[in-house]
Write a protein that holds these residues in place. Sequence first.
Motif, PDB file in Angstrom:
ATOM      1  N   TYR A 126       0.864  -1.181   0.000  1.00  0.00           N
ATOM      2  CA  TYR A 126       0.000   0.000   0.000  1.00  0.00           C
ATOM      3  C   TYR A 126       0.897   1.226   0.000  1.00  0.00           C
ATOM      4  CZ  TYR A 126      -3.139   3.624   1.805  1.00  0.00           C
ATOM      5  OH  TYR A 126      -3.853   4.786   1.983  1.00  0.00           O
ATOM      6  N   HIS A 127       0.582   2.218  -0.859  1.00  0.00           N
ATOM      7  CA  HIS A 127       1.458   3.370  -1.038  1.00  0.00           C
ATOM      8  C   HIS A 127       0.728   4.690  -0.797  1.00  0.00           C
ATOM      9  CE1 HIS A 127       4.696   1.000  -2.980  1.00  0.00           C
ATOM     10  NE2 HIS A 127       3.716   0.345  -3.579  1.00  0.00           N
ATOM     11  N   LEU A 128       1.454   5.611  -0.193  1.00  0.00           N
ATOM     12  CA  LEU A 128       1.086   7.025  -0.125  1.00  0.00           C
ATOM     13  C   LEU A 128       2.337   7.828  -0.482  1.00  0.00           C
ATOM     14  CD1 LEU A 128      -0.904   7.146   3.248  1.00  0.00           C
ATOM     15  CD2 LEU A 128      -1.843   7.863   1.044  1.00  0.00           C
ATOM     16  N   GLY A 129       2.157   9.128  -0.730  1.00  0.00           N
ATOM     17  CA  GLY A 129       3.312   9.987  -0.938  1.00  0.00           C
ATOM     18  C   GLY A 129       4.174  10.056   0.314  1.00  0.00           C
ATOM     19  N   GLU A 130       5.467  10.318   0.120  1.00  0.00           N
ATOM     20  CA  GLU A 130       6.401  10.264   1.246  1.00  0.00           C
ATOM     21  C   GLU A 130       6.091  11.292   2.336  1.00  0.00           C
ATOM     22  OE1 GLU A 130      10.384  11.109   0.108  1.00  0.00           O
ATOM     23  OE2 GLU A 130       9.877  12.880  -1.075  1.00  0.00           O
ATOM     24  N   HIS A 131       5.389  12.358   1.992  1.00  0.00           N
ATOM     25  CA  HIS A 131       5.077  13.379   2.995  1.00  0.00           C
ATOM     26  C   HIS A 131       3.877  12.990   3.871  1.00  0.00           C
ATOM     27  CE1 HIS A 131       8.000  16.357   1.572  1.00  0.00           C
ATOM     28  NE2 HIS A 131       7.725  15.891   0.364  1.00  0.00           N
ATOM     29  N   ALA A 132       3.321  11.815   3.637  1.00  0.00           N
ATOM     30  CA  ALA A 132       2.228  11.345   4.496  1.00  0.00           C
ATOM     31  C   ALA A 132       2.686  11.178   5.937  1.00  0.00           C
ATOM     32  CB  ALA A 132       1.665  10.030   3.957  1.00  0.00           C
TER      33      ALA A 132
END
Length: 382
Positions: free
Chosen positions: A193-199
């Motif tokens: 599962y992925h989100l942007g690194e600034h999450a």
Amino acid sequence: MVNQISPERLAEMIDSNEAFTLVDTRPEDSYEGWRIHGAENVPFGPDDEITDADLEHVEEAKDGDSIVAICGKGLTSTPFSFALEQHDYDDVSVVKGGMEDWSKVYEVVPVETENGDLVIIQLQRRAKGCLGYIVGSKSAESAVVVDATRQTDQFKIVAEEAGLTIERVLDTHVHADHISGGPKLADELDVPYHLGEHASERGVEYDYEPLADGETIELGEIEIEVLHTPGHTSEMVNYLIDGEALLTGDTLFVESVGRTELQFGDEDAARGAELLYESLHETILELPDETRILPGHVSVTEDNRYEVGSPGELIGARLGDLRDSLGLLGLDEDEFVDRLVDNAPDKPPNYERVIEINTGSEPPEDESEATELELGPNNCAA
């Protein structure tokens, strides 16, 4: 005889312009806040008896012989329908699950692509205007899901029918108007599962693999490039699909741009608007005019109509066309910031609680709470 119909059948009746009368038996405030276009409101409680005024209202509203009744969950529309039957109405139906199940109706729309190996499918959650995507490679038979909603089986079924295996699940950002199905879908399939690194700045407690600006994901010969586009939220990312389509989340819609104060707050909404202006003009508008913009939402009115397009039709546009037609994109930075700050629409109901759930800090108590939190259309556009 009172019949029971599915919400999908109701959608077919609406889209084919069948002649029928839709009666909503919920209280007036619920009806006014969110309803199906064309529905007549005849409030009816579980212990009520139908009145002459109710019957007169129904008779005045009649369009053809058929009557379809709907309420929140089917609990009041059913006795109302039986009461109509007792007054010699012989073609009456009840929508199974009411507005609650209506909120889970999906339309599946394939996207035409220049690359014959590329598959993009838009899943429209009709009542809320949520738009999720399956992106895949025919030759590699692999896919990713972007911005999955809570009804994760919808995405699994569509991917399987397309002959694709879901290998990753991506979110563009921490959503504020609906509960993300991303973590759940990834867990069900045992995939990343992925989100942007600034999450990490949002306090996300789900396990996720961060994606950096400029990073790419490969599906066979298909490349998905991650673009950091803060503004609606600080961690927002867009996904550039093989150079021809951009999944914009809540950054750029077909009819507007994303609002900025749901994360940044009213006191710092201007900073969010400045970030959004930079993302639009320094990242998105630098792309070729032919880039197809595929947003994460379409605005839905209180009476369940799309602000642009129609359910079952692709919600998307050429970037060049939006550059020419969307007035917000032609403003200078000061005008843009003022417009977003001064004209913010009403905040989505329960958005703070939805953010808690989508960061993993406070899961929903049960399915009933999750469903209740999501009732009503989205409101993420400026």
